[in-house]
Write a protein that holds these residues in place. Structure first.
Motif, PDB file in Angstrom:
ATOM      1  N   LEU A 110      -2.021  -2.263  -1.610  1.00 61.09           N
ATOM      2  CA  LEU A 110      -2.357  -2.945  -2.860  1.00 61.09           C
ATOM      3  C   LEU A 110      -1.579  -2.411  -4.055  1.00 61.09           C
ATOM      4  CD1 LEU A 110      -6.238  -3.271  -2.490  1.00 61.09           C
ATOM      5  CD2 LEU A 110      -4.487  -4.954  -1.913  1.00 61.09           C
ATOM      6  N   ASN A 111      -1.205  -1.144  -4.028  1.00 62.09           N
ATOM      7  CA  ASN A 111      -0.566  -0.541  -5.196  1.00 62.09           C
ATOM      8  C   ASN A 111       0.933  -0.320  -5.044  1.00 62.09           C
ATOM      9  OD1 ASN A 111      -2.977  -0.265  -6.772  1.00 62.09           O
ATOM     10  ND2 ASN A 111      -3.569   1.448  -5.473  1.00 62.09           N
ATOM     11  N   ASP A 112       1.420  -0.282  -3.824  1.00 65.77           N
ATOM     12  CA  ASP A 112       2.840  -0.007  -3.595  1.00 65.77           C
ATOM     13  C   ASP A 112       3.665  -1.259  -3.321  1.00 65.77           C
ATOM     14  OD1 ASP A 112       2.500   2.723  -3.911  1.00 65.77           O
ATOM     15  OD2 ASP A 112       2.053   3.056  -1.786  1.00 65.77           O
ATOM     16  N   PHE A 113       2.999  -2.416  -3.200  1.00 65.81           N
ATOM     17  CA  PHE A 113       3.704  -3.641  -2.859  1.00 65.81           C
ATOM     18  C   PHE A 113       3.168  -4.829  -3.647  1.00 65.81           C
ATOM     19  CE2 PHE A 113       3.909  -0.819   0.757  1.00 65.81           C
ATOM     20  CZ  PHE A 113       5.256  -0.865   1.097  1.00 65.81           C
ATOM     21  N   ILE A 114       4.004  -5.842  -3.736  1.00 67.85           N
ATOM     22  CA  ILE A 114       3.607  -7.126  -4.314  1.00 67.85           C
ATOM     23  C   ILE A 114       3.718  -8.192  -3.226  1.00 67.85           C
ATOM     24  CG2 ILE A 114       4.143  -8.910  -6.019  1.00 67.85           C
ATOM     25  CD1 ILE A 114       5.399  -6.723  -7.743  1.00 67.85           C
ATOM     26  N   PRO A 115       2.622  -8.869  -2.874  1.00 69.10           N
ATOM     27  CA  PRO A 115       2.719  -9.966  -1.901  1.00 69.10           C
ATOM     28  C   PRO A 115       3.578 -11.088  -2.472  1.00 69.10           C
ATOM     29  CG  PRO A 115       0.428  -9.296  -2.269  1.00 69.10           C
ATOM     30  CD  PRO A 115       1.247  -8.673  -3.353  1.00 69.10           C
ATOM     31  N   VAL A 116       4.588 -11.508  -1.734  1.00 63.25           N
ATOM     32  CA  VAL A 116       5.508 -12.537  -2.213  1.00 63.25           C
ATOM     33  C   VAL A 116       5.224 -13.883  -1.563  1.00 63.25           C
ATOM     34  CG1 VAL A 116       7.935 -13.252  -2.376  1.00 63.25           C
ATOM     35  CG2 VAL A 116       7.315 -10.847  -2.693  1.00 63.25           C
ATOM     36  N   ALA A 117       5.197 -13.918  -0.239  1.00 64.46           N
ATOM     37  CA  ALA A 117       5.001 -15.196   0.448  1.00 64.46           C
ATOM     38  C   ALA A 117       4.513 -14.970   1.869  1.00 64.46           C
ATOM     39  CB  ALA A 117       6.303 -15.991   0.477  1.00 64.46           C
ATOM     40  N   MET A 118       3.411 -15.601   2.214  1.00 63.73           N
ATOM     41  CA  MET A 118       3.009 -15.704   3.614  1.00 63.73           C
ATOM     42  C   MET A 118       3.719 -16.930   4.182  1.00 63.73           C
ATOM     43  SD  MET A 118      -0.738 -16.496   5.330  1.00 63.73           S
ATOM     44  CE  MET A 118      -1.629 -15.306   4.346  1.00 63.73           C
ATOM     45  N   ALA A 256       7.442  -7.357  -1.718  1.00 61.67           N
ATOM     46  CA  ALA A 256       8.434  -6.676  -2.541  1.00 61.67           C
ATOM     47  C   ALA A 256       7.848  -5.340  -3.002  1.00 61.67           C
ATOM     48  CB  ALA A 256       8.796  -7.534  -3.749  1.00 61.67           C
ATOM     49  N   PRO A 257       8.709  -4.390  -3.355  1.00 63.68           N
ATOM     50  CA  PRO A 257       8.183  -3.130  -3.880  1.00 63.68           C
ATOM     51  C   PRO A 257       7.414  -3.358  -5.181  1.00 63.68           C
ATOM     52  CG  PRO A 257      10.532  -2.944  -3.347  1.00 63.68           C
ATOM     53  CD  PRO A 257      10.179  -4.398  -3.276  1.00 63.68           C
ATOM     54  N   ALA A 258       6.423  -2.514  -5.413  1.00 58.92           N
ATOM     55  CA  ALA A 258       5.691  -2.577  -6.685  1.00 58.92           C
ATOM     56  C   ALA A 258       6.680  -2.418  -7.843  1.00 58.92           C
ATOM     57  CB  ALA A 258       4.645  -1.467  -6.734  1.00 58.92           C
ATOM     58  N   ARG A 259       6.320  -2.985  -8.947  1.00 58.04           N
ATOM     59  CA  ARG A 259       7.112  -2.952 -10.182  1.00 58.04           C
ATOM     60  C   ARG A 259       8.304  -3.910 -10.157  1.00 58.04           C
ATOM     61  NH1 ARG A 259       6.176   1.838  -8.479  1.00 58.04           N
ATOM     62  NH2 ARG A 259       8.357   2.214  -7.884  1.00 58.04           N
ATOM     63  N   THR A 260       8.427  -4.728  -9.116  1.00 55.46           N
ATOM     64  CA  THR A 260       9.435  -5.781  -9.147  1.00 55.46           C
ATOM     65  C   THR A 260       9.047  -6.777 -10.230  1.00 55.46           C
ATOM     66  OG1 THR A 260       9.832  -5.545  -6.771  1.00 55.46           O
ATOM     67  CG2 THR A 260      10.603  -7.579  -7.795  1.00 55.46           C
ATOM     68  N   PRO A 261       9.947  -7.124 -11.134  1.00 55.97           N
ATOM     69  CA  PRO A 261       9.595  -8.030 -12.237  1.00 55.97           C
ATOM     70  C   PRO A 261       9.034  -9.361 -11.754  1.00 55.97           C
ATOM     71  CG  PRO A 261      11.694  -6.974 -12.665  1.00 55.97           C
ATOM     72  CD  PRO A 261      11.320  -6.609 -11.251  1.00 55.97           C
ATOM     73  N   ALA A 262       8.090  -9.885 -12.519  1.00 59.07           N
ATOM     74  CA  ALA A 262       7.379 -11.105 -12.128  1.00 59.07           C
ATOM     75  C   ALA A 262       8.316 -12.291 -11.961  1.00 59.07           C
ATOM     76  CB  ALA A 262       6.295 -11.430 -13.152  1.00 59.07           C
ATOM     77  N   ASP A 263       9.342 -12.393 -12.803  1.00 60.77           N
ATOM     78  CA  ASP A 263      10.232 -13.545 -12.680  1.00 60.77           C
ATOM     79  C   ASP A 263      11.051 -13.478 -11.394  1.00 60.77           C
ATOM     80  OD1 ASP A 263      11.613 -11.305 -13.774  1.00 60.77           O
ATOM     81  OD2 ASP A 263      13.242 -12.632 -14.444  1.00 60.77           O
ATOM     82  N   ILE A 264      11.404 -12.266 -10.971  1.00 61.00           N
ATOM     83  CA  ILE A 264      12.131 -12.109  -9.710  1.00 61.00           C
ATOM     84  C   ILE A 264      11.225 -12.445  -8.531  1.00 61.00           C
ATOM     85  CG2 ILE A 264      13.237 -10.425  -8.182  1.00 61.00           C
ATOM     86  CD1 ILE A 264      14.343  -9.035 -10.634  1.00 61.00           C
TER      87      ILE A 264
END
Length: 324
Positions: A110-118, A256-264
């Motif tokens: 939950l804290n080290d990654f950002i879910p991008v797409a299933m 994606a790794p955490a802290r990846t910008p939202a627009d990316i």
């Protein structure tokens, strides 16, 4: 079969699809798969990468980072630059089960990654090989047979601490029969021993079992999905078989790794959704026994959180602790 048009409409309705290829990056994208080349996760990653290449990015490279039951690949993405050029593609259990089964896990889903797409779901199936007598045709038959044959209660799993392992744990819990897992390093060796009669049953993704099932080398007793699998319409669900608590459809997704910008992250989600919607991508998904998924980022994050919460008490009740 889902047509490209229908899936694009569905994606567009939830804000993922129908994008032009203008939303791109000028850097190569690296997709980390934490399992060996040639497996289902790897093949699916390459299908998507092929469509990202030259469209979302000038290059999309799949890199197999194997080790530590998949954790090596996850850690590599956690530590990567959060610039949208490194992605993790993984089945769910590395993010939902491992946090409960490993005492010291070096990442936090939950804290080290950002879910991008299933991108896909694939139900699991309980499959029987020649070591199980042919008159055993249902899950109830199997647990009755196992109870009367305590020296043959082994079931194969594709890894210790993975989702197939805990399906067996839940079946043992709900049937009152002690079942003993035998852990393999992947689906291929598990199926080899199943077909060779070394183990009576195995729990695998439907996508892994299809070729052997279609060839008549093994038989399926039940699937774990809510509804019957369109790939195995004659096989009942666990719920139909009298085990209503064993309902799950494992997923595969990009992080994606955490802290990846939202627009990316948004551009990545759009690119992956469009790549998955190509007609030949859809045909490949179906050939592999996978169900394509169209879901928002918010929806994916919600699934991750709820699945993580669901597996906690199941793993705790089993008493299982994975070896570091």
């Amino acid at each position: 079969m889902i047509s490209r048009r229908d899936l694009l409409l569905a994606l567009g309705a939830i804000g993922l699809g129908g994008r032009s290829w203008a939303e791109t990056t000028n850097k190569p994208v690296r997709i980390i798969v934490p399992f060996p080349a040639g497996g289902g996760t790897d093949v699916l990653a390459r299908i998507v990468a092929d469509k990202l290449r030259g469209n979302y990015a000038p290059a999309a490279i799949v890199e197999n980072r194997v080790g530590a039951s998949g954790r090596t690949g996850v850690e590599a993405v956690k530590n990567a630059e959060p610039d949208g050029t490194t992605l993790l593609f993984t089945p769910d259990f590395l993010m939902t089960v491992y946090p409960h089964s490993f005492k010291r896990l070096s990442y936090d889903p939950l804290n080290d990654f950002i879910p991008v797409a299933m991108v896909a779901r694939s139900g699991l199936a309980l499959a029987a090989g020649p070591a199980l007598p042919p008159e055993i045709k249902t899950v109830r038959d199997y647990v009755g047979w196992a109870k009367n044959n305590p020296k043959n209660t082994f079931y194969a799993t594709t890894s210790a601490g993975g989702t197939p392992h805990f399906v067996g744990v839940m079946l043992a819990r709900d049937s009152g029969v002690a079942l003993s897992p035998v852990h393999y390093k992947g689906g291929a060796p598990a199926l080899q021993d199943l077909m060779g009669g070394q183990v009576p049953v195995s729990i695998n993704p439907v996508s892994e079992l299809l070729p052997q099932l279609q060839g008549g080398k093994i038989r399926a007793l039940a699937v774990t999905s809510e509804q019957r699998s369109k790939f195995l319409p004659d096989v009942p669900t666990m719920k139909e078989s009298g085990f209503p608590q064993i309902v799950l459809s494992p997923w595969l997704g990009f992080f994606a790794p955490a802290r990846t910008p939202a627009d990316i992250v948004k551009r990545l989600a759009n690119g992956i959704a469009d790549a998955s919607a190509f007609g030949d991508s859809q045909r490949s998904f179906i050939k592999m026994g996978m169900d394509a998924v169209a879901m928002t980022q918010v929806g994916f994050a919600g699934v991750l959180k709820s699945d993580l919460e669901r597996w906690g008490p199941i793993v705790k009740a089993s008493g299982f602790t994975a070896e570091d």
